[in-house]
Design an enzyme around this catalytic site. Structure first.
Site, PDB file in Angstrom:
ATOM      1  N   ASN A   8       0.613  -1.022   0.234  1.00 45.16           N
ATOM      2  CA  ASN A   8      -0.003  -0.017  -0.025  1.00 45.16           C
ATOM      3  C   ASN A   8       0.962   1.260   0.006  1.00 45.16           C
ATOM      4  OD1 ASN A   8      -1.801   2.075   0.404  1.00 45.16           O
ATOM      5  ND2 ASN A   8      -2.596   1.295   2.394  1.00 45.16           N
ATOM      6  N   ARG A  92      -2.781  -2.169  -3.396  1.00 45.88           N
ATOM      7  CA  ARG A  92      -3.595  -1.426  -3.350  1.00 45.88           C
ATOM      8  C   ARG A  92      -3.735  -0.162  -4.495  1.00 45.88           C
ATOM      9  NH1 ARG A  92      -5.960   1.607   2.143  1.00 45.88           N
ATOM     10  NH2 ARG A  92      -7.762   2.162   1.292  1.00 45.88           N
ATOM     11  N   HIS A 180     -12.602   3.719  -0.452  1.00 43.29           N
ATOM     12  CA  HIS A 180     -12.654   2.588   0.588  1.00 43.29           C
ATOM     13  C   HIS A 180     -13.075   1.606   0.454  1.00 43.29           C
ATOM     14  CE1 HIS A 180     -12.286   6.410   3.224  1.00 43.29           C
ATOM     15  NE2 HIS A 180     -11.246   6.033   3.022  1.00 43.29           N
ATOM     16  N   ARG A 240      -9.015  16.718   5.316  1.00 39.52           N
ATOM     17  CA  ARG A 240      -9.774  16.880   4.023  1.00 39.52           C
ATOM     18  C   ARG A 240     -11.104  17.508   4.491  1.00 39.52           C
ATOM     19  NH1 ARG A 240      -9.147  11.038   1.497  1.00 39.52           N
ATOM     20  NH2 ARG A 240      -7.691  10.638   2.984  1.00 39.52           N
ATOM     21  N   GLU A 378      -8.281  -4.493   5.111  1.00 35.40           N
ATOM     22  CA  GLU A 378      -8.076  -4.098   3.546  1.00 35.40           C
ATOM     23  C   GLU A 378      -6.970  -4.765   3.086  1.00 35.40           C
ATOM     24  OE1 GLU A 378      -8.141  -0.176   5.363  1.00 35.40           O
ATOM     25  OE2 GLU A 378      -8.863   0.583   3.452  1.00 35.40           O
TER      26      GLU A 378
END
Ligand code: AMP
Length: 404
Positions: A8, A92, A180, A240, A378
């Site tokens: 990742n 990823r 996601h 964000r 994940e």
């Protein structure tokens, strides 16, 4: 021992994990590591499956100037010191664009297609692709699999996929993708065993981490997401802003003279909980702080989750369960309690004791909507996809193509 490497890669860090392939395709996490401080203070840290420390090393800045070198250094450590030679690598990749609705075995053509989506995710996609390219160059026979954050949401109907802008832009790829997806897919696959009574029903999953979004799921499939074209939309996040009137962007450019690049930097790094509180982007710091602006940021976070839950419940035409996951969702009893207050009108009633224990089911017996905490994974999802693609693709025989 056959192993899968999961990568990742971000702008200043490369996270990696090693899974061993056990009987009947089961996977066991063996190593968790990351090279962070790339280009500033590079440091390799890794631990074993039980959390036992394996490495903690600093490197001079010039030894690890970029993401692909970082992957090279971590890969060399795995091969040369731990004698780990993975049979495949799962990556990823944040953006799969309009076409990829599932993981894909990587070749040069796939890399070229994924490069087209760099301008759709300029802060993530280039870094995701960089270790893919260097592994392709250095280990051309090692199977690599791209797993997309957008893929799980490709089941959305047209109403959830469009913006009200001219069709040409939709054709060019300006769509509401949602992100996601690997986390949501993991939750969807896990619910039948941890909460079978809701797995096929109308569920909102709230992935609340440093990035945050929510997904409306029906029968384990994504119906709607709070995120859209980029990972900026929807809920406020660590740095964000979440949903923002595009007029604010016009104001920043026209009145403040900000360039597109500086607006981008501002929206990805200076807003959200950090911008609103002026204290921190980390929920733990905000919860500890006495600053009224830290309190405002937590209140705002919970309020926006409540608003967006209303929107997703409308998309689902009702709600049968609510699931919390990711760093904040799994660990902050305070945030979960605050969100539950926002959802009380829907019939959500938390059990404070179960909530403080981070139990799997944290709602009261009489709650109209049961509320769950389900840890996400994940990396395991990526490892599972990588293994299953490997096993189902006749041309990739892992044992023959092992790198030595
Ligand atoms: P993630 O992106 O899923 O790794 O989540 C990271 C975020 O989870 C951090 O920035 C923290 O804000 C938050 N977090 C982790 N542990 C806790 C905790 N015990 N209490 C509150 N927030 C937490």
């Amino acid at each position: 021992m056959d192993t899968i490497l999961v990568v990742n890669a971000g702008s200043s860090s490369v996270k990696f994990q090693i899974f061993s392939v056990e009987g009947e395709g089961r996977l066991r996490r063996q190593i968790k590591g990351q090279m962070d401080g790339i280009g500033s203070r590079p440091r390799l840290k890794a631990s074993g499956g039980a959390g036992d420390p394996l490495a903690d090393r600093a490197y001079p800045i010039e030894a690890v100037p970029d993401v692909s070198t970082a992957m090279g250094v971590a890969g060399a450590w795995l091969r040369e010191e731990l004698r780990i030679h993975p049979i495949a690598v799962g990556h990823r990749v944040v953006h799969g664009g309009p076409d990829y609705d599932r993981p894909v075995l990587i070749d040069h053509g796939v890399v070229a297609r994924l490069e087209r989506f760099i301008n759709l995710a300029p802060l993530h996609q280039p870094h995701n692709l960089s270790p893919i390219r260097s592994i392709l160059a250095n280990f051309p026979t090692l199977p690599q699999v791209a797993c997309f954050d957008t893929a799980f949401h490709r089941t959305h109907g047209a109403l959830a996929d469009y913006y009200a802008i001219p069709h040409q832009l939709h054709a060019e790829g300006v769509r509401r993708y949602g992100f996601h997806g690997l986390s949501y897919e993991y939750i969807a696959r896990t619910l039948p065993s941890v909460a079978p009574e809701i797995a096929k029903r109308r569920v909102i999953v709230a992935h609340l981490g440093s990035g945050a979004s929510m997904c409306a799921m029906k029968d384990g499939r994504s119906v709607e997401s709070t995120m859209g074209f980029t990972a900026l939309d929807g809920l406020p996040m660590g740095t964000r802003p979440g949903q923002l009137d595009p007029g604010v962007v016009l104001y920043l450019m026209a009145e403040k003279g900000m360039s597109a690049a500086s607006v981008q930097d501002f929206l990805y790094r200076e807003c959200g909980l950090k911008g609103l509180s002026g204290v921190s982007n980390d929920m733990r710091e905000l919860e500890k702080s006495d600053d009224p602006k830290a309190k405002l940021a937590i209140d705002y976070f919970a309020y926006r989750i409540g608003l967006n839950a209303g929107m997703l419940a409308a998309a689902l035409q009702g709600l049968d369960a609510f699931v919390f996951t990711a760093g904040i969702g799994e660990n902050s009893a305070t945030v979960r309690a605050r969100v539950a207050e926002q959802l009380a009108w829907l019939g959500v009633a938390l059990d404070p004791i179960q909530n403080s224990r981070h139990a799997r089911l944290i709602s009261q017996t009489g709650s109209l909507i049961p509320v769950y905490v389900v840890p996400t994974d994940e990396e395991l999802m990526i490892a599972q996809h990588t293994l299953s693609l490997l096993m189902n693709t006749p041309s990739s025989n892992p044992r023959q193509e092992r790198v030595s």
